[in-house]
Every structure is written in structure tokens, then in C-alpha cells.
Scaffold this motif. Structure first.
Motif, short mmCIF file in Angstrom:
data_model
loop_
_atom_site.label_atom_id
_atom_site.label_comp_id
_atom_site.label_asym_id
_atom_site.label_seq_id
_atom_site.Cartn_x
_atom_site.Cartn_y
_atom_site.Cartn_z
N ALA A 108 0.81 -1.22 0.00
CA ALA A 108 0.00 0.00 0.00
C ALA A 108 0.84 1.28 0.00
N ARG A 109 1.98 1.25 0.68
CA ARG A 109 2.81 2.45 0.80
C ARG A 109 3.87 2.55 -0.29
N ASP A 110 3.93 1.57 -1.16
CA ASP A 110 4.97 1.55 -2.19
C ASP A 110 4.47 2.19 -3.48
N PRO A 111 5.23 3.11 -4.06
CA PRO A 111 4.84 3.68 -5.36
C PRO A 111 4.89 2.63 -6.46
N ASP A 112 4.27 2.92 -7.60
CA ASP A 112 4.17 1.94 -8.69
C ASP A 112 5.53 1.54 -9.25
N ASP A 113 6.55 2.39 -9.11
CA ASP A 113 7.85 2.04 -9.66
C ASP A 113 8.75 1.32 -8.65
N THR A 114 8.17 0.90 -7.51
CA THR A 114 8.92 0.12 -6.53
C THR A 114 9.34 -1.21 -7.14
N VAL A 115 10.61 -1.59 -6.95
CA VAL A 115 11.12 -2.86 -7.46
C VAL A 115 11.19 -3.85 -6.31
N TYR A 116 10.49 -4.97 -6.48
CA TYR A 116 10.46 -6.00 -5.44
C TYR A 116 11.46 -7.12 -5.73
N SER A 117 12.06 -7.65 -4.68
CA SER A 117 12.92 -8.82 -4.83
C SER A 117 12.05 -10.05 -5.11
N PHE A 118 12.69 -11.13 -5.53
CA PHE A 118 11.95 -12.37 -5.76
C PHE A 118 11.28 -12.84 -4.47
N GLU A 119 11.97 -12.69 -3.33
CA GLU A 119 11.40 -13.12 -2.05
C GLU A 119 10.14 -12.33 -1.71
N GLN A 120 10.16 -11.02 -1.94
CA GLN A 120 8.98 -10.21 -1.68
C GLN A 120 7.82 -10.61 -2.59
N THR A 121 8.15 -10.80 -3.87
CA THR A 121 7.11 -11.21 -4.81
C THR A 121 6.54 -12.58 -4.43
N LEU A 122 7.40 -13.47 -3.94
CA LEU A 122 6.95 -14.80 -3.52
C LEU A 122 5.98 -14.70 -2.35
N ALA A 123 6.23 -13.79 -1.42
CA ALA A 123 5.31 -13.59 -0.29
C ALA A 123 3.95 -13.10 -0.80
N PHE A 124 3.96 -12.16 -1.74
CA PHE A 124 2.70 -11.68 -2.33
C PHE A 124 1.98 -12.83 -3.03
N PHE A 125 2.75 -13.63 -3.76
CA PHE A 125 2.18 -14.74 -4.53
C PHE A 125 1.55 -15.77 -3.60
N ALA A 126 2.23 -16.06 -2.48
CA ALA A 126 1.69 -17.01 -1.49
C ALA A 126 0.39 -16.48 -0.91
N ALA A 127 0.36 -15.19 -0.59
CA ALA A 127 -0.87 -14.59 -0.06
C ALA A 127 -2.01 -14.70 -1.06
N ASP A 128 -1.70 -14.47 -2.33
CA ASP A 128 -2.71 -14.59 -3.39
C ASP A 128 -3.32 -15.99 -3.41
N GLN A 129 -2.46 -17.01 -3.33
CA GLN A 129 -2.94 -18.39 -3.42
C GLN A 129 -3.93 -18.70 -2.30
N LEU A 130 -3.62 -18.24 -1.09
CA LEU A 130 -4.48 -18.54 0.04
C LEU A 130 -5.75 -17.68 0.04
N LEU A 131 -5.64 -16.45 -0.42
CA LEU A 131 -6.83 -15.59 -0.51
C LEU A 131 -7.82 -16.13 -1.55
N LEU A 132 -7.27 -16.67 -2.63
CA LEU A 132 -8.14 -17.20 -3.69
C LEU A 132 -8.96 -18.39 -3.21
N THR A 133 -8.43 -19.16 -2.27
CA THR A 133 -9.16 -20.32 -1.76
C THR A 133 -10.23 -19.92 -0.75
N GLY A 134 -10.18 -18.67 -0.29
CA GLY A 134 -11.13 -18.23 0.72
C GLY A 134 -10.76 -18.66 2.12
N GLU A 135 -9.55 -19.21 2.28
CA GLU A 135 -9.13 -19.74 3.58
C GLU A 135 -8.44 -18.69 4.45
#
Length: 208
Positions: A108-135
Motif C-alpha cells: 500500500a505504501r509503495d509507489p508503482d515504480d517500486t522494485v520488489y525482490s523475488f522473495e517479496q514477490t513470492l510472499a505476495f504470490f503465497a498470499a494470493d494463493q491462500l486468498l483465492l481459496t477463501g481460507e
């Protein structure tokens, strides 16, 4: 979470046309993670199975790259927890790699040109997977991201699992080495377990 689809070793060899020797040579060279070799009891005895989607994608990549690279060079490129890919926040959204809901919450606090590391993107990706299941709720997604931020780097590229547990409405996330066993007090529910090497492989496939 729904159980992943598996493929037997026999089916895998027939489908891909590779040999038994190739498969285990690639395992020794760490082109295929050890924990993808899953031993299960069947009516004929013990058999080896693999996560179907992941192993087929991995073998396809190996076959496409092996003529240009040595096995050792391939191992460096295919080790799923050593990727150095970095992506801008707006690119993650445009390419539909991470949902806008997750980016707006966890970044939320990061501007659109923020560059994320693979680890940060992986955390976002993991959150997406669990949110999609509704769990998982968005508040719990915050806990997931914090756990990954504080502890994921401690595994230094080794395979680990993210466990999501809940008791009486209180949620906790744990990162555990693989293989591992965990025991909890009565009434604790394991909501989900994510193998981070497999999740990283899925993410890398989307990044390509």
C-alpha cells in the motif's frame, strides 16, 4: 486446500520419453528437487510419484535448455529458491502475476515504480494463493508477509514449507524446514501448508 495432482514415475517416463537413468541423474544434479520424489504405498507396494504440473513443466524446461547448457549450469538456473528476478510493482499487476487486492494491501505504501525482490514477490504470490481459496483474510495476509520478511532468508535457498494454523480464531504462520513434523495442542487446525520450492517454481513459470 485441495490435494495436488500426482503422476507416477512410470507414467512420467512414458509421457515424457525420458529414461530412468536421466531422471535420477537430474535428481543427483539437483535439477529436480528431492522432495518432489514422493513415496506412496500402492497395492503393488511402494511407488514413486511426483507433483504432476510441476514435474512436467520442469522436465520440459530441462529438455529445452540441456543442449545449450551443462547440467551444472542448468542446476544454477533451475534452483527455485535462488532466482534473482526483480519486478516493478506496476508490472506485477499488469502481467497479472499478483492480484491488485494483494498489491494494494501488502504494498500500500509503495509507489508503482517500486522494485520488489523475488522473495517479496513470492510472499505476495503465497498470499494470493491462500486468498483465492477463501481460507485466509486480508489481516492474515499481513501476518504471512511479515513472517516471510522476518524469517524466509534464514533458509538460505533450502526447501521449506509455510504452515498456516489457527486456533479459536487466532492465526499463526510458521516456516519449517523440509522434511519436518509439527505437533500442536488439541483444537489447533492446520489450514494450509505451502511448499515454498514448489510455489517458487510456479511463480518463476509465470515470470517467464
Amino acid at each position: 486446500m485441495t490435494e495436488r495432482e500426482l503422476i507416477s514415475k512410470k507414467e512420467l517416463l512414458e509421457l515424457t520419453g525420458i529414461s530412468y537413468g536421466q531422471l535420477y541423474r537430474w535428481k543427483r544434479k539437483q535439477l529436480i528437487p528431492e522432495d518432489w520424489f514422493i513415496r506412496k504405498s500402492t497395492f503393488t507396494g511402494q511407488e514413486t510419484f511426483f507433483p504432476k504440473e510441476l514435474i512436467l513443466a520442469r522436465i520440459d524446461r530441462i529438455l529445452n535448455m540441456k543442449d545449450d547448457l551443462s547440467l551444472d549450469e542448468l542446476a544454477g538456473k533451475l534452483s527455485p529458491l535462488l532466482y534473482e528476478a526483480k519486478l516493478r510493482k506496476d508490472e506485477l499487476s499488469k502481467r497479472n502475476i499478483v492480484s491488485r487486492v494483494v498489491l494494494e494491501r501488502l504494498g500500500a505504501r509503495d509507489p508503482d515504480d517500486t522494485v520488489y525482490s523475488f522473495e517479496q514477490t513470492l510472499a505476495f504470490f503465497a498470499a494470493d494463493q491462500l486468498l483465492l481459496t477463501g481460507e485466509m483474510s486480508l489481516d492474515e495476509a499481513d501476518l504471512l508477509a511479515q513472517t516471510m520478511k522476518e524469517h524466509f532468508s534464514k533458509f538460505e535457498g533450502k526447501t521449506c514449507e509455510l504452515w498456516f494454523v489457527r486456533k479459536m480464531g487466532v492465526s499463526t504462520f510458521l516456516l519449517l524446514s523440509v522434511p519436518s513434523e509439527a505437533y500442536f495442542e488439541s483444537g489447533t487446525k492446520v489450514v494450509a501448508r505451502l511448499n515454498m520450492a514448489e510455489l517458487a517454481e510456479q511463480l518463476q513459470t509465470k515470470l517467464n
